[in-house]
Design a protein around this motif. Structure first.
Motif, PDB file in Angstrom:
ATOM      1  N   TYR A 157     -72.397  92.692 -50.796  1.00 32.90           N
ATOM      2  CA  TYR A 157     -73.688  92.273 -49.523  1.00 32.90           C
ATOM      3  C   TYR A 157     -74.660  92.620 -50.376  1.00 32.90           C
ATOM      4  O   TYR A 157     -76.073  92.102 -49.820  1.00 32.90           O
ATOM      5  N   LYS A 217     -64.890  92.441 -42.456  1.00 31.85           N
ATOM      6  CA  LYS A 217     -65.947  92.612 -43.540  1.00 31.85           C
ATOM      7  C   LYS A 217     -65.595  93.613 -43.831  1.00 31.85           C
ATOM      8  O   LYS A 217     -64.900  94.718 -43.768  1.00 31.85           O
ATOM      9  N   MET A 218     -65.577  93.745 -45.480  1.00 36.67           N
ATOM     10  CA  MET A 218     -65.719  94.868 -46.381  1.00 36.67           C
ATOM     11  C   MET A 218     -67.140  95.832 -45.984  1.00 36.67           C
ATOM     12  O   MET A 218     -68.008  95.196 -45.622  1.00 36.67           O
ATOM     13  N   LYS A 219     -66.431  96.905 -46.121  1.00 38.10           N
ATOM     14  CA  LYS A 219     -67.604  97.709 -46.164  1.00 38.10           C
ATOM     15  C   LYS A 219     -68.601  98.527 -47.496  1.00 38.10           C
ATOM     16  O   LYS A 219     -67.605  98.325 -48.829  1.00 38.10           O
ATOM     17  N   THR A 220     -70.235  98.006 -46.988  1.00 38.24           N
ATOM     18  CA  THR A 220     -70.724  98.488 -48.635  1.00 38.24           C
ATOM     19  C   THR A 220     -70.316 100.256 -49.184  1.00 38.24           C
ATOM     20  O   THR A 220     -70.460 100.814 -47.714  1.00 38.24           O
ATOM     21  N   ASN A 221     -70.271 100.565 -49.807  1.00 37.90           N
ATOM     22  CA  ASN A 221     -70.252 101.978 -50.545  1.00 37.90           C
ATOM     23  C   ASN A 221     -71.638 102.253 -50.577  1.00 37.90           C
ATOM     24  O   ASN A 221     -72.280 102.028 -51.013  1.00 37.90           O
ATOM     25  N   ARG A 222     -71.947 103.219 -49.627  1.00 41.93           N
ATOM     26  CA  ARG A 222     -73.057 103.782 -49.097  1.00 41.93           C
ATOM     27  C   ARG A 222     -74.004 104.748 -50.120  1.00 41.93           C
ATOM     28  O   ARG A 222     -74.950 104.609 -51.030  1.00 41.93           O
TER      29      ARG A 222
END
Length: 65
Positions: free
Chosen positions: A64, A3-8
């Motif tokens: 997402y 999965k790709m990580k969301t940039n917080r």
């Protein structure tokens, strides 16, 4: 494929609209508000959409959302 990580940091600053555009808030709203006019502060309250040229890069940061 993982999965790709969301940039917080980006997730806290941007959100997607139903049509897929990306909304942002305005800068200059947090302090030293006494020197800003009432009209200026009122207009800064509303959100805005990011520029079309930045759309692809920001969308990659919040896959997402």
């Amino acid at each position: 494929m993982p999965k790709m990580k969301t940039n917080r940091g980006a997730a806290k600053r941007f959100s997607k609209t139903a049509s897929g555009k990306i909304k942002r808030g305005h800068a200059f709203t947090s302090h030293i508000l006494t020197s800003k006019t009432r009209k200026n502060k009122r207009q800064l309250r509303d959100g805005a959409c990011i520029a079309a040229v930045d759309q692809k890069n920001v969308a990659r940061l919040i896959p997402y959302k």
